[in-house]
Design a protein around this motif. Structure first.
Motif, PDB file in Angstrom:
ATOM      1  N   LYS A  37       0.859  -1.178   0.000  1.00  0.00           N
ATOM      2  CA  LYS A  37       0.000   0.000   0.000  1.00  0.00           C
ATOM      3  C   LYS A  37       0.900   1.234   0.000  1.00  0.00           C
ATOM      4  CE  LYS A  37      -4.125   1.282   2.500  1.00  0.00           C
ATOM      5  NZ  LYS A  37      -4.996   0.960   3.615  1.00  0.00           N
ATOM      6  N   VAL A  39       1.510   4.849   1.137  1.00  0.00           N
ATOM      7  CA  VAL A  39       1.045   5.767   2.175  1.00  0.00           C
ATOM      8  C   VAL A  39       2.108   6.857   2.332  1.00  0.00           C
ATOM      9  CG1 VAL A  39       0.440   6.008   4.616  1.00  0.00           C
ATOM     10  CG2 VAL A  39      -0.191   3.922   3.378  1.00  0.00           C
ATOM     11  N   GLU A  40       1.688   8.102   2.247  1.00  0.00           N
ATOM     12  CA  GLU A  40       2.611   9.233   2.376  1.00  0.00           C
ATOM     13  C   GLU A  40       3.801   9.098   1.427  1.00  0.00           C
ATOM     14  OE1 GLU A  40       2.346  12.067   4.350  1.00  0.00           O
ATOM     15  OE2 GLU A  40       0.330  11.406   4.871  1.00  0.00           O
ATOM     16  N   THR A  43       6.028   3.053  -0.192  1.00  0.00           N
ATOM     17  CA  THR A  43       5.393   1.755  -0.405  1.00  0.00           C
ATOM     18  C   THR A  43       5.571   0.928   0.864  1.00  0.00           C
ATOM     19  OG1 THR A  43       5.805   1.832  -2.771  1.00  0.00           O
ATOM     20  CG2 THR A  43       5.347  -0.330  -1.818  1.00  0.00           C
ATOM     21  N   TYR A  66       0.681  -2.061   8.298  1.00  0.00           N
ATOM     22  CA  TYR A  66       1.655  -1.879   7.230  1.00  0.00           C
ATOM     23  C   TYR A  66       2.883  -1.133   7.750  1.00  0.00           C
ATOM     24  CZ  TYR A  66      -2.229  -3.014   4.117  1.00  0.00           C
ATOM     25  OH  TYR A  66      -3.268  -3.650   3.497  1.00  0.00           O
ATOM     26  N   HIS A  85       1.281   2.174   9.344  1.00  0.00           N
ATOM     27  CA  HIS A  85      -0.124   2.453   9.032  1.00  0.00           C
ATOM     28  C   HIS A  85      -1.006   1.298   9.516  1.00  0.00           C
ATOM     29  CE1 HIS A  85      -3.471   4.006   6.600  1.00  0.00           C
ATOM     30  NE2 HIS A  85      -3.672   2.767   6.198  1.00  0.00           N
ATOM     31  N   HIS A  87      -4.941   0.013   9.397  1.00  0.00           N
ATOM     32  CA  HIS A  87      -6.222   0.229   8.717  1.00  0.00           C
ATOM     33  C   HIS A  87      -7.271  -0.670   9.376  1.00  0.00           C
ATOM     34  CE1 HIS A  87      -9.174   0.928   5.584  1.00  0.00           C
ATOM     35  NE2 HIS A  87      -9.361  -0.380   5.512  1.00  0.00           N
ATOM     36  N   ASP A 142      -8.138   4.938  10.059  1.00  0.00           N
ATOM     37  CA  ASP A 142      -6.746   4.749   9.672  1.00  0.00           C
ATOM     38  C   ASP A 142      -5.853   5.592  10.567  1.00  0.00           C
ATOM     39  OD1 ASP A 142      -6.802   3.155   7.027  1.00  0.00           O
ATOM     40  OD2 ASP A 142      -8.313   4.709   6.730  1.00  0.00           O
ATOM     41  N   THR A 144      -1.914   6.658  10.921  1.00  0.00           N
ATOM     42  CA  THR A 144      -0.653   6.667  10.184  1.00  0.00           C
ATOM     43  C   THR A 144       0.385   7.473  10.952  1.00  0.00           C
ATOM     44  OG1 THR A 144      -1.884   6.569   8.106  1.00  0.00           O
ATOM     45  CG2 THR A 144       0.432   7.223   7.969  1.00  0.00           C
ATOM     46  N   THR A 159     -10.032  13.498   8.289  1.00  0.00           N
ATOM     47  CA  THR A 159      -8.793  13.648   9.053  1.00  0.00           C
ATOM     48  C   THR A 159      -9.122  14.405  10.335  1.00  0.00           C
ATOM     49  OG1 THR A 159      -7.458  13.685   7.045  1.00  0.00           O
ATOM     50  CG2 THR A 159      -6.440  14.563   9.052  1.00  0.00           C
TER      51      THR A 159
END
Length: 192
Positions: A37, A39-40, A43, A66, A85, A87, A142, A144, A159
């Motif tokens: 995935k 994210v920011e 990978t 993750y 992360h 989820h 989520d 993160t 958010t």
């Protein structure tokens, strides 16, 4: 005979195609988690998955964790300064805002030393306040962590905010991966 060969070839192709798709995802209680995935801008790899049930039969959520560099070592997961992360995919409408907020605070306090909890009470209360709506099947949360930025909660697609305090971030991951975390969920998220 020729028709059987063609039919067999089509079936093999379809089954092989499905297996390839399935290899890119992990299914937990009907929820699919991709094995990678972004994210920011990083990978992340699926470190592990788990689920929570209440009273033994109410499916509360499925969760995937993750990391940039996966690890099965809880101390490394807690201390590592990399994008991480979580989820959460909710499966029930019984996860009310009040239960989520109070449950977070109770488990967070239990998992961390009292002096740290006292120093970080304002951040813990702020984070708990972000659980301000009841969950329903299909809704998500989520969390993160981004080094240099902090821990961000996206709740039901909104958010809620970011807490940049490094000690709170460590406590958050201790709550999820420390000795006093839910063992079944922790082990699943660690890929055990």
């Amino acid at each position: 005979m020729k028709h059987w060969v063609i039919l067999l070839a089509v079936v093999c192709f379809v089954l092989t195609g499905q297996a390839a798709v399935a290899a890119d995802e992990v299914e937990v209680l009907g929820v699919n988690f991709p094995t990678e995935k972004v994210v920011e801008g990083k990978t992340l790899k699926l470190n592990g998955t788990a689920y929570r049930k209440a009273m033994g039969f109410i499916k509360v959520y499925a969760v995937g964790f993750y990391m940039e560099t996966p690890s099965s070592d809880p101390a490394e997961v807690i201390a590592s300064d990399q994008v991480k992360h979580l989820h959460f995919h909710y499966l029930t409408s019984k996860a009310t805002a009040k239960k989520l907020s109070e449950g977070f605070l109770e488990a967070f306090i239990k998992a961390n030393p009292a002096d740290m909890v006292e120093r970080n009470k304002a951040d813990a209360d702020l984070y708990a306040s972000w659980y301000d709506k009841d969950m329903a099947p299909g809704l998500t949360a989520d969390t993160t962590y981004v080094p240099g930025k902090g821990l961000t909660l996206v709740y039901q697609g909104e958010t809620k905010g970011t807490i940049s305090n490094p000690e709170f971030v460590k406590m958050y991951y201790t709550y999820n991966f420390g000795e006093k975390a839910n063992g079944k969920i922790r082990d699943g998220l660690l890929g055990k």
